[in-house]
Design a protein around this motif. Structure first.
Motif, PDB file in Angstrom:
ATOM      1  N   LEU A 102       0.928  -1.032  -0.037  1.00  0.00           N
ATOM      2  CA  LEU A 102       0.054   0.111   0.136  1.00  0.00           C
ATOM      3  C   LEU A 102       0.701   1.282  -0.040  1.00  0.00           C
ATOM      4  CD1 LEU A 102      -2.836  -1.064   2.480  1.00  0.00           C
ATOM      5  CD2 LEU A 102      -2.832  -0.978  -0.044  1.00  0.00           C
ATOM      6  N   LEU A 103       2.024   1.279   0.801  1.00  0.00           N
ATOM      7  CA  LEU A 103       2.654   2.328   0.871  1.00  0.00           C
ATOM      8  C   LEU A 103       3.640   2.365  -0.520  1.00  0.00           C
ATOM      9  CD1 LEU A 103       4.072   2.266   4.362  1.00  0.00           C
ATOM     10  CD2 LEU A 103       3.065   4.216   3.640  1.00  0.00           C
ATOM     11  N   ALA A 104       4.177   1.424  -1.037  1.00  0.00           N
ATOM     12  CA  ALA A 104       4.730   1.473  -2.419  1.00  0.00           C
ATOM     13  C   ALA A 104       3.782   2.180  -3.418  1.00  0.00           C
ATOM     14  CB  ALA A 104       4.910  -0.119  -2.920  1.00  0.00           C
ATOM     15  N   LEU A 105       2.291   1.577  -3.477  1.00  0.00           N
ATOM     16  CA  LEU A 105       1.497   2.431  -4.497  1.00  0.00           C
ATOM     17  C   LEU A 105       1.359   3.772  -4.179  1.00  0.00           C
ATOM     18  CD1 LEU A 105      -1.313  -0.187  -4.512  1.00  0.00           C
ATOM     19  CD2 LEU A 105       0.906  -0.053  -5.849  1.00  0.00           C
ATOM     20  N   LEU A 106       1.324   4.094  -2.894  1.00  0.00           N
ATOM     21  CA  LEU A 106       1.028   5.695  -2.409  1.00  0.00           C
ATOM     22  C   LEU A 106       2.279   6.428  -2.800  1.00  0.00           C
ATOM     23  CD1 LEU A 106      -0.417   7.919  -1.109  1.00  0.00           C
ATOM     24  CD2 LEU A 106       0.520   7.188   1.155  1.00  0.00           C
ATOM     25  N   LEU A 107       3.603   5.764  -2.641  1.00  0.00           N
ATOM     26  CA  LEU A 107       4.770   6.591  -3.012  1.00  0.00           C
ATOM     27  C   LEU A 107       5.117   6.745  -4.332  1.00  0.00           C
ATOM     28  CD1 LEU A 107       7.417   5.384  -0.334  1.00  0.00           C
ATOM     29  CD2 LEU A 107       6.365   7.442  -0.509  1.00  0.00           C
ATOM     30  N   ASP A 108       4.699   5.724  -5.115  1.00  0.00           N
ATOM     31  CA  ASP A 108       4.537   6.062  -6.622  1.00  0.00           C
ATOM     32  C   ASP A 108       3.619   6.907  -7.253  1.00  0.00           C
ATOM     33  OD1 ASP A 108       5.509   5.122  -9.252  1.00  0.00           O
ATOM     34  OD2 ASP A 108       4.010   3.479  -9.294  1.00  0.00           O
ATOM     35  N   TYR A 109       2.498   7.040  -6.566  1.00  0.00           N
ATOM     36  CA  TYR A 109       1.640   8.213  -6.914  1.00  0.00           C
ATOM     37  C   TYR A 109       2.062   9.509  -6.534  1.00  0.00           C
ATOM     38  CZ  TYR A 109      -2.262  11.392  -6.727  1.00  0.00           C
ATOM     39  OH  TYR A 109      -3.079  12.261  -6.924  1.00  0.00           O
ATOM     40  N   LEU A 110       2.915   9.594  -5.195  1.00  0.00           N
ATOM     41  CA  LEU A 110       3.393  10.985  -4.758  1.00  0.00           C
ATOM     42  C   LEU A 110       4.497  11.495  -5.612  1.00  0.00           C
ATOM     43  CD1 LEU A 110       2.629  10.580  -1.035  1.00  0.00           C
ATOM     44  CD2 LEU A 110       1.328  11.774  -2.585  1.00  0.00           C
ATOM     45  N   VAL A 111       5.433  10.595  -5.650  1.00  0.00           N
ATOM     46  CA  VAL A 111       6.770  10.897  -6.641  1.00  0.00           C
ATOM     47  C   VAL A 111       6.682  10.963  -7.968  1.00  0.00           C
ATOM     48  CG1 VAL A 111       9.137  10.091  -6.705  1.00  0.00           C
ATOM     49  CG2 VAL A 111       7.922   9.764  -4.291  1.00  0.00           C
ATOM     50  N   TYR A 112       6.034   9.970  -8.472  1.00  0.00           N
ATOM     51  CA  TYR A 112       6.051  10.025  -9.942  1.00  0.00           C
ATOM     52  C   TYR A 112       4.584  10.194 -10.814  1.00  0.00           C
ATOM     53  CZ  TYR A 112      10.484   7.715  -8.921  1.00  0.00           C
ATOM     54  OH  TYR A 112      11.738   7.716  -8.359  1.00  0.00           O
ATOM     55  N   GLY A 113       3.626  10.214  -9.790  1.00  0.00           N
ATOM     56  CA  GLY A 113       2.408  10.647 -10.419  1.00  0.00           C
ATOM     57  C   GLY A 113       1.558   9.375 -10.952  1.00  0.00           C
ATOM     58  N   GLN A 114       2.061   8.211 -10.686  1.00  0.00           N
ATOM     59  CA  GLN A 114       1.481   7.084 -11.152  1.00  0.00           C
ATOM     60  C   GLN A 114       0.099   6.842 -10.705  1.00  0.00           C
ATOM     61  OE1 GLN A 114       2.923   5.020 -13.643  1.00  0.00           O
ATOM     62  NE2 GLN A 114       0.803   3.798 -13.640  1.00  0.00           N
ATOM     63  N   ARG A 115      -0.861   6.817 -11.306  1.00  0.00           N
ATOM     64  CA  ARG A 115      -2.207   6.268 -10.962  1.00  0.00           C
ATOM     65  C   ARG A 115      -2.672   5.066 -11.454  1.00  0.00           C
ATOM     66  NH1 ARG A 115      -5.476  11.168 -10.198  1.00  0.00           N
ATOM     67  NH2 ARG A 115      -4.317  13.031 -10.267  1.00  0.00           N
ATOM     68  N   LEU A 116      -3.338   4.548 -10.699  1.00  0.00           N
ATOM     69  CA  LEU A 116      -3.938   3.391 -10.997  1.00  0.00           C
ATOM     70  C   LEU A 116      -5.393   3.187 -11.488  1.00  0.00           C
ATOM     71  CD1 LEU A 116      -2.942   0.969  -7.840  1.00  0.00           C
ATOM     72  CD2 LEU A 116      -1.832   0.988  -9.994  1.00  0.00           C
ATOM     73  N   ALA A 117      -5.800   2.501 -12.481  1.00  0.00           N
ATOM     74  CA  ALA A 117      -7.020   2.553 -13.049  1.00  0.00           C
ATOM     75  C   ALA A 117      -8.034   1.791 -11.900  1.00  0.00           C
ATOM     76  CB  ALA A 117      -7.135   1.728 -14.440  1.00  0.00           C
ATOM     77  N   LEU A 118      -9.293   1.989 -12.133  1.00  0.00           N
ATOM     78  CA  LEU A 118     -10.246   1.267 -11.119  1.00  0.00           C
ATOM     79  C   LEU A 118     -10.095  -0.251 -11.172  1.00  0.00           C
ATOM     80  CD1 LEU A 118     -13.570   3.589 -11.621  1.00  0.00           C
ATOM     81  CD2 LEU A 118     -12.053   3.536  -9.795  1.00  0.00           C
ATOM     82  N   VAL A 119     -10.028  -0.942 -12.336  1.00  0.00           N
ATOM     83  CA  VAL A 119      -9.759  -2.253 -12.291  1.00  0.00           C
ATOM     84  C   VAL A 119      -8.536  -2.698 -11.404  1.00  0.00           C
ATOM     85  CG1 VAL A 119      -8.700  -2.405 -14.253  1.00  0.00           C
ATOM     86  CG2 VAL A 119      -9.805  -4.422 -13.566  1.00  0.00           C
ATOM     87  N   GLN A 120      -7.472  -1.897 -11.477  1.00  0.00           N
ATOM     88  CA  GLN A 120      -6.295  -2.205 -10.631  1.00  0.00           C
ATOM     89  C   GLN A 120      -6.702  -2.062  -9.284  1.00  0.00           C
ATOM     90  OE1 GLN A 120      -3.912   0.610 -13.242  1.00  0.00           O
ATOM     91  NE2 GLN A 120      -2.567  -1.224 -13.483  1.00  0.00           N
ATOM     92  N   LEU A 121      -7.059  -1.036  -8.902  1.00  0.00           N
ATOM     93  CA  LEU A 121      -7.399  -0.955  -7.422  1.00  0.00           C
ATOM     94  C   LEU A 121      -8.448  -1.979  -6.847  1.00  0.00           C
ATOM     95  CD1 LEU A 121      -8.355   3.073  -7.160  1.00  0.00           C
ATOM     96  CD2 LEU A 121      -6.356   1.883  -6.258  1.00  0.00           C
ATOM     97  N   ALA A 122      -9.466  -2.510  -7.772  1.00  0.00           N
ATOM     98  CA  ALA A 122     -10.181  -3.570  -7.563  1.00  0.00           C
ATOM     99  C   ALA A 122      -9.296  -4.866  -7.371  1.00  0.00           C
ATOM    100  CB  ALA A 122     -11.333  -3.734  -8.430  1.00  0.00           C
ATOM    101  N   GLY A 123      -8.401  -4.943  -7.995  1.00  0.00           N
ATOM    102  CA  GLY A 123      -7.543  -6.025  -7.819  1.00  0.00           C
ATOM    103  C   GLY A 123      -6.744  -6.332  -6.752  1.00  0.00           C
ATOM    104  N   LEU A 124      -6.255  -4.897  -6.242  1.00  0.00           N
ATOM    105  CA  LEU A 124      -5.610  -4.719  -5.040  1.00  0.00           C
ATOM    106  C   LEU A 124      -6.356  -5.220  -3.882  1.00  0.00           C
ATOM    107  CD1 LEU A 124      -2.985  -3.715  -3.432  1.00  0.00           C
ATOM    108  CD2 LEU A 124      -3.960  -1.434  -3.673  1.00  0.00           C
TER     109      LEU A 124
END
Length: 316
Positions: free
Chosen positions: A253-275
């Motif tokens: 969860l922190l890895a996903l958050l850091l990827d978003y905060l640092v590199y702006g990488q967003r997950l699609a809804l299907v990916q969030l559901a998969g998580l």
């Protein structure tokens, strides 16, 4: 005595700190700017130096060369662990930190399957159900539409390499599970030594120049293969297995958050559901959720899911 000043309260903070450190591994890999083999070589080299000094001062390495079973187990599991790191970092370069992290997260289930098929360990029927649910989550996390269309072979290769990293990690954990319960720091030290020896001849010489990349490479070894391990193993002895299982979700969860905060990488809804499915399946296995009629059955113990670390060490 307050919770935060008790051994358990301190252990909770140590575990959370370790999860945060491990979650940042993708950032260090990206900012280091080296190929996966070179990156893993220096992670192992600086990790071995840190753990060697820590182990000597704390007595964790005393008599390890006389323990033939420990040395052979650490060498075998170390080879798989190093190959897992190389595959994971190569996967991150071809997809993203977020996607690779979720694909890599298959390793607790790989360990369970291998333990059942190769070692004959009993697994509850409910665990297979949770595993199938998590596998469905993995498929969603890969963003099937994107994998089959927009990103093409490069993205698909990243997915495949990240999954391979999870399989190798699960196999490594299975090999080192018994010996690491007794001498966890010693096992990790030997695994880092194995990695440094394996990859020394294949590391790129272009890294041998002054630059900021050295801060990131040293950090990979000292922080992610050293300090995070020490913090985790110091915390394990004071925490229940269920608590460790829940806190270990801080890593993905922190890895996903850091990827978003640092590199702006967003997950699609299907990916969030998969998580969400991965988290639910992992908790179901780790916490032994099952209908009342099968609650007495036992499952294969699952390791805390953070960056492919050996099983918990209750004494060191």
């Amino acid at each position: 005595m307050s919770t935060t000043s008790s051994p358990r309260g301190t252990a909770l903070w140590q575990m959370l700190a370790a999860q945060f450190l491990i979650a940042s591994v993708g950032i260090f890999v990206h900012e280091g700017g080296q190929d996966p083999v070179t990156t893993v070589f220096y992670r192992c080299l600086f990790g071995a130096i840190f753990l060697g000094l820590w182990g000597l001062t704390g007595g964790h390495l005393r008599g390890i060369l006389q323990d033939r079973k420990l040395v052979l187990g650490a060498i075998a599991s170390g080879v798989l662990l190093v190959l897992s790191w190389v595959s994971l970092f190569a996967g991150m370069a071809r997809s993203s930190i977020s996607v690779s992290t979720m694909m890599f997260y298959c390793y607790p289930f790989v360990m369970m399957v291998l333990a059942t098929l190769l070692l004959g360990e009993r697994t509850r029927p409910a665990d297979w159900g949770w595993t199938l649910l998590a596998f469905l989550g993995l498929l969603c996390s890969a963003h099937p539409q994107r994998m089959l269309s927009g990103m093409g072979a490069h993205y698909q290769a990243g997915i495949g390499l990240s999954l391979l990293a999870g399989v190798l990690c699960g196999a490594s954990l299975l090999l080192s599970r018994h010996i690491s319960k007794q001498r966890a720091i010693a096992v990790v030290f030997l695994q880092c030594c194995v990695g440094a020896l394996m990859l020394a001849a294949f590391s790129s010489s272009t890294v041998l120049r002054p630059g900021n990349h050295w801060y990131w490479l040293v950090g990979l070894g000292v922080i992610h293969s050293g300090l995070a391990y020490v913090l985790s193993y110091s915390a394990y002895r004071h925490l229940a297995v269920a608590t460790i299982a829940v806190l270990s979700f801080g890593y993905p969860l922190l890895a996903l958050l850091l990827d978003y905060l640092v590199y702006g990488q967003r997950l699609a809804l299907v990916q969030l559901a998969g998580l969400g499915l991965i988290v639910l399946g992992s908790l179901g296995v780790s916490l032994k959720w099952a209908p009342a009629r099968s609650g007495a059955e036992r499952s294969v113990p699952q390791p805390p899911p953070h960056a492919c670390m050996p099983d918990r060490d209750p004494r060191r």
